[in-house]
Scaffold this motif. Structure first.
Motif, PDB file in Angstrom:
ATOM      1  N   VAL A 234      -5.491   5.424  -1.394  1.00  0.00           N
ATOM      2  CA  VAL A 234      -4.319   4.563  -1.330  1.00  0.00           C
ATOM      3  C   VAL A 234      -4.279   3.653  -2.552  1.00  0.00           C
ATOM      4  O   VAL A 234      -5.299   3.039  -2.895  1.00  0.00           O
ATOM      5  CB  VAL A 234      -4.377   3.688  -0.047  1.00  0.00           C
ATOM      6  CG1 VAL A 234      -3.192   2.743   0.012  1.00  0.00           C
ATOM      7  CG2 VAL A 234      -4.413   4.557   1.192  1.00  0.00           C
ATOM      8  N   ARG A 235      -3.123   3.574  -3.198  1.00  0.00           N
ATOM      9  CA  ARG A 235      -2.975   2.611  -4.301  1.00  0.00           C
ATOM     10  C   ARG A 235      -2.455   1.297  -3.705  1.00  0.00           C
ATOM     11  O   ARG A 235      -1.628   1.312  -2.793  1.00  0.00           O
ATOM     12  CB  ARG A 235      -2.014   3.128  -5.366  1.00  0.00           C
ATOM     13  CG  ARG A 235      -2.595   4.287  -6.164  1.00  0.00           C
ATOM     14  CD  ARG A 235      -1.901   4.459  -7.532  1.00  0.00           C
ATOM     15  NE  ARG A 235      -0.447   4.494  -7.424  1.00  0.00           N
ATOM     16  CZ  ARG A 235       0.228   5.595  -7.095  1.00  0.00           C
ATOM     17  NH1 ARG A 235      -0.391   6.702  -6.793  1.00  0.00           N
ATOM     18  NH2 ARG A 235       1.558   5.568  -7.057  1.00  0.00           N
TER      19      ARG A 235
ATOM     20  N   LEU B 186       0.841  -1.206   0.000  1.00  0.00           N
ATOM     21  CA  LEU B 186       0.000   0.000   0.000  1.00  0.00           C
ATOM     22  C   LEU B 186       0.873   1.252   0.000  1.00  0.00           C
ATOM     23  O   LEU B 186       1.886   1.308   0.704  1.00  0.00           O
ATOM     24  CB  LEU B 186      -0.895   0.031   1.248  1.00  0.00           C
ATOM     25  CG  LEU B 186      -1.771  -1.190   1.518  1.00  0.00           C
ATOM     26  CD1 LEU B 186      -2.494  -1.046   2.851  1.00  0.00           C
ATOM     27  CD2 LEU B 186      -2.783  -1.388   0.402  1.00  0.00           C
ATOM     28  N   THR B 187       0.469   2.275  -0.750  1.00  0.00           N
ATOM     29  CA  THR B 187       1.255   3.506  -0.865  1.00  0.00           C
ATOM     30  C   THR B 187       0.941   4.464   0.286  1.00  0.00           C
ATOM     31  O   THR B 187       0.530   5.613   0.078  1.00  0.00           O
ATOM     32  CB  THR B 187       0.973   4.205  -2.201  1.00  0.00           C
ATOM     33  OG1 THR B 187      -0.460   4.411  -2.289  1.00  0.00           O
ATOM     34  CG2 THR B 187       1.446   3.410  -3.378  1.00  0.00           C
ATOM     35  N   ILE B 188       1.116   3.981   1.490  1.00  0.00           N
ATOM     36  CA  ILE B 188       0.868   4.800   2.680  1.00  0.00           C
ATOM     37  C   ILE B 188       1.764   4.257   3.780  1.00  0.00           C
ATOM     38  O   ILE B 188       2.011   3.050   3.836  1.00  0.00           O
ATOM     39  CB  ILE B 188      -0.636   4.743   3.070  1.00  0.00           C
ATOM     40  CG1 ILE B 188      -1.008   5.890   4.005  1.00  0.00           C
ATOM     41  CG2 ILE B 188      -1.020   3.394   3.678  1.00  0.00           C
ATOM     42  CD1 ILE B 188      -2.517   6.089   4.139  1.00  0.00           C
ATOM     43  N   GLY B 189       2.308   5.140   4.610  1.00  0.00           N
ATOM     44  CA  GLY B 189       3.245   4.632   5.612  1.00  0.00           C
ATOM     45  C   GLY B 189       3.300   5.479   6.860  1.00  0.00           C
ATOM     46  O   GLY B 189       2.392   6.255   7.152  1.00  0.00           O
TER      47      GLY B 189
ATOM     48  N   TYR C  47       2.735  -2.992   4.211  1.00  0.00           N
ATOM     49  CA  TYR C  47       2.619  -4.327   3.614  1.00  0.00           C
ATOM     50  C   TYR C  47       1.714  -5.179   4.501  1.00  0.00           C
ATOM     51  O   TYR C  47       1.912  -5.255   5.708  1.00  0.00           O
ATOM     52  CB  TYR C  47       4.003  -4.975   3.484  1.00  0.00           C
ATOM     53  CG  TYR C  47       4.959  -4.147   2.657  1.00  0.00           C
ATOM     54  CD1 TYR C  47       4.974  -4.251   1.267  1.00  0.00           C
ATOM     55  CD2 TYR C  47       5.823  -3.227   3.256  1.00  0.00           C
ATOM     56  CE1 TYR C  47       5.835  -3.473   0.496  1.00  0.00           C
ATOM     57  CE2 TYR C  47       6.688  -2.441   2.496  1.00  0.00           C
ATOM     58  CZ  TYR C  47       6.687  -2.579   1.119  1.00  0.00           C
ATOM     59  OH  TYR C  47       7.538  -1.799   0.361  1.00  0.00           O
ATOM     60  N   VAL C  48       0.736  -5.794   3.860  1.00  0.00           N
ATOM     61  CA  VAL C  48      -0.247  -6.579   4.606  1.00  0.00           C
ATOM     62  C   VAL C  48      -0.314  -7.986   4.041  1.00  0.00           C
ATOM     63  O   VAL C  48      -0.469  -8.166   2.825  1.00  0.00           O
ATOM     64  CB  VAL C  48      -1.670  -5.957   4.487  1.00  0.00           C
ATOM     65  CG1 VAL C  48      -2.597  -6.582   5.514  1.00  0.00           C
ATOM     66  CG2 VAL C  48      -1.637  -4.457   4.627  1.00  0.00           C
ATOM     67  N   ALA C  49      -0.205  -8.981   4.908  1.00  0.00           N
ATOM     68  CA  ALA C  49      -0.389 -10.371   4.479  1.00  0.00           C
ATOM     69  C   ALA C  49      -1.886 -10.681   4.556  1.00  0.00           C
ATOM     70  O   ALA C  49      -2.511 -10.488   5.594  1.00  0.00           O
ATOM     71  CB  ALA C  49       0.390 -11.309   5.383  1.00  0.00           C
ATOM     72  N   ILE C  50      -2.439 -11.128   3.429  1.00  0.00           N
ATOM     73  CA  ILE C  50      -3.877 -11.434   3.363  1.00  0.00           C
ATOM     74  C   ILE C  50      -4.055 -12.811   2.741  1.00  0.00           C
ATOM     75  O   ILE C  50      -3.307 -13.196   1.837  1.00  0.00           O
ATOM     76  CB  ILE C  50      -4.628 -10.376   2.503  1.00  0.00           C
ATOM     77  CG1 ILE C  50      -4.448  -8.987   3.102  1.00  0.00           C
ATOM     78  CG2 ILE C  50      -6.105 -10.707   2.377  1.00  0.00           C
ATOM     79  CD1 ILE C  50      -5.174  -7.892   2.363  1.00  0.00           C
TER      80      ILE C  50
END
Length: 459
Positions: free
Chosen positions: A454-455, A390-393, A429-432
């Motif tokens: 968010v992209r 994700l383009t957010i931090g 970064y998300v694990a899904i």
């Protein structure tokens, strides 16, 4: 030492830290924590010899946090690490330990990140700075850091920093730090160079050694024909059906060949070598750590600072040149009281290295052979998770709970299907669960986090 005296609540730690340790289900100290924490809390300089994964970050972290003045945004503690990965891990562990302390700021200063973002963050102050020698020197030369109020200096994996040629850099940094401070030196080995450094930078330090022989790691050695090395690797991976495996190679070329070979066969594999750009390297490690990839193929240099919990299996595709390197590789499995397994492949022209290992580690190798190298492709373990980038931090003041909330409440994804969430300065970064990746990607075509578009893309 009795279990009772190994309890964290026997120490004079602030209630916020003890409550947080309890919420993390940390009740008993590891040997290194039980031996070093009383000395650290009493204000002594410490030299501690302990392996990676022994709990040393919590040892010095709790010492620092217990004495921190949160009302002052002056930098009160500096932790120097050999690699960016280790610095990130240390900073994340410190943040976890400090969860119940309000308004604490922990900043990482490492190469591979835009320096301007770091300069802007430093302008607002930071209680604790964790960094690598090169980037810290850069900030000292730019006069963007101020260590006048420093009370703690920690050199983490000091032996590795000396091996990597950072001695002059470290001594230069130390010149810009007040002489009145508590200095903690952690090292996996204790060569003469560490003793010399301690003499130069510490005052009457307490020397603490924890030599834990990990008898929970089973080691298997296979004598192999070099021509069948790749086939045997695939056979062993399917036989053991491990969920999390690191395959060590001695060269970058071997690393690339193994990654390509296993990928062609359908294994979930990702490679880590010194040629990767910093962000790509970060993404590789995150995907492996959050169980989106089953196998990580790495060289020793690339794996520096790698600390993956719950590692089922280590395979030495090629036996290490140095017995000490072999010990480091093998020690990455069997962490935190878990059983571990390490397999080493040895061809006839590598027997001399195996003999050296036997002598130096007081091992007795029982050689195994594989008569049948055929393997069953249906036994290739595939991960259940996939990683979403994700383009957010952190720069957007984002916390894991914000991302979890957007995915569970707004995107209506069951929280049980969401794994680890890692937040860096600019990305998250998300694990899904793989079954939910499309749903998550669809949500982010219009969905927002904290009102910000968010992209998202899957890795």
């Amino acid at each position: 030492m009795s279990n009772q005296s190994n309890a964290f609540n026997q120490l004079s730690l602030p209630k916020s830290l003890l409550d947080n340790l309890e919420s993390m289900q940390y009740s008993q100290m590891t040997p290194i924590q039980a031996l070093t924490l009383p000395a650290i809390l009493s204000g002594k300089d410490v030299v501690a010899k302990a392996k990676t994964g022994s709990g040393k970050t919590a040892a010095f972290g709790l010492g620092i946090l217990s004495k921190l003045n949160v009302d002052s945004y002056a930098t009160q503690a500096l932790v120097i690490c050999p690699t960016r990965e280790l610095a990130e891990q240390v900073a994340n562990e410190l943040r976890r330990l400090a969860r119940l302390i309000n308004n604490i700021k922990i900043l990482t200063l490492c190469g591979g990140q835009p320096i301007i973002h770091q300069v802007n963050s430093l302008a607002h102050g930071a209680h604790i700075v964790v960094g690598t020698p090169g980037r810290l020197l850069d900030h000292i030369q730019r006069q963007t850091v101020n260590f006048d109020a420093l009370q703690f200096l920690v050199l983490d994996e000091a032996d590795r920093m000396l091996d990597m040629g950072f001695e002059d850099d470290m001594m230069h940094i130390i010149k810009h730090i007040p002489s009145q401070k508590q200095t903690l030196l952690f090292s996996a080995t204790y060569p003469d160079s560490i003793e010399k450094m301690s003499t130069r930078i510490q005052t009457q330090p307490e020397f603490i050694t924890v030599d834990e022989v990990n008898d929970q790691i089973e080691q298997l050695f296979y004598e192999i024909d070099d021509a069948q090395r790749k086939l045997i690797l695939a056979k062993l991976l399917t036989d053991h059906m491990a969920q999390s495996v690191v395959v060590f190679c001695n060269t970058k070329q071997a690393c690339n060949e193994v990654e390509h070979y296993l990928s062609q066969l359908g294994f979930s594999v990702i490679g880590l070598n010194g040629d990767l750009e910093q962000r790509d390297r970060e993404q590789v490690l995150l995907q492996f750590a959050n169980k989106s990839r089953t196998i990580l193929v790495a060289t020793d240099v690339a794996a520096r600072g790698l600390d993956i919990k719950e590692l089922d299996l280590v395979i030495n595709y090629q036996i290490a040149y140095d017995p000490q390197v072999h010990v480091h590789r093998v020690g990455r499995t069997g962490r935190a009281g878990q059983n571990g397994l390490a397999i080493t492949l040895v061809s006839p022209n590598e027997i001399a290295k195996a003999n050296l290992l036997e002598q130096s580690q007081n091992l007795t190798i029982d050689w195994l052979t594989l008569n049948d190298v055929s393997f069953d492709k249906t036994k290739i373990v595939q991960p259940k998770m996939q990683t979403l980038s994700l383009t957010i931090g952190r720069k957007n003041k984002i916390r894991p709970g914000d991302i979890l909330g957007a995915l569970t409440k707004d995107a209506a994804i069951d929280g049980q299907l969401i794994g680890k969430i890692n937040i860096t300065d600019l990305y998250s970064y998300v694990a899904i669960d793989k079954k939910m990746i499309k749903k998550a990607l669809d949500y982010f075509k219009q969905g927002k986090i904290k009102g910000k578009s968010v992209r998202a893309r899957s890795l």
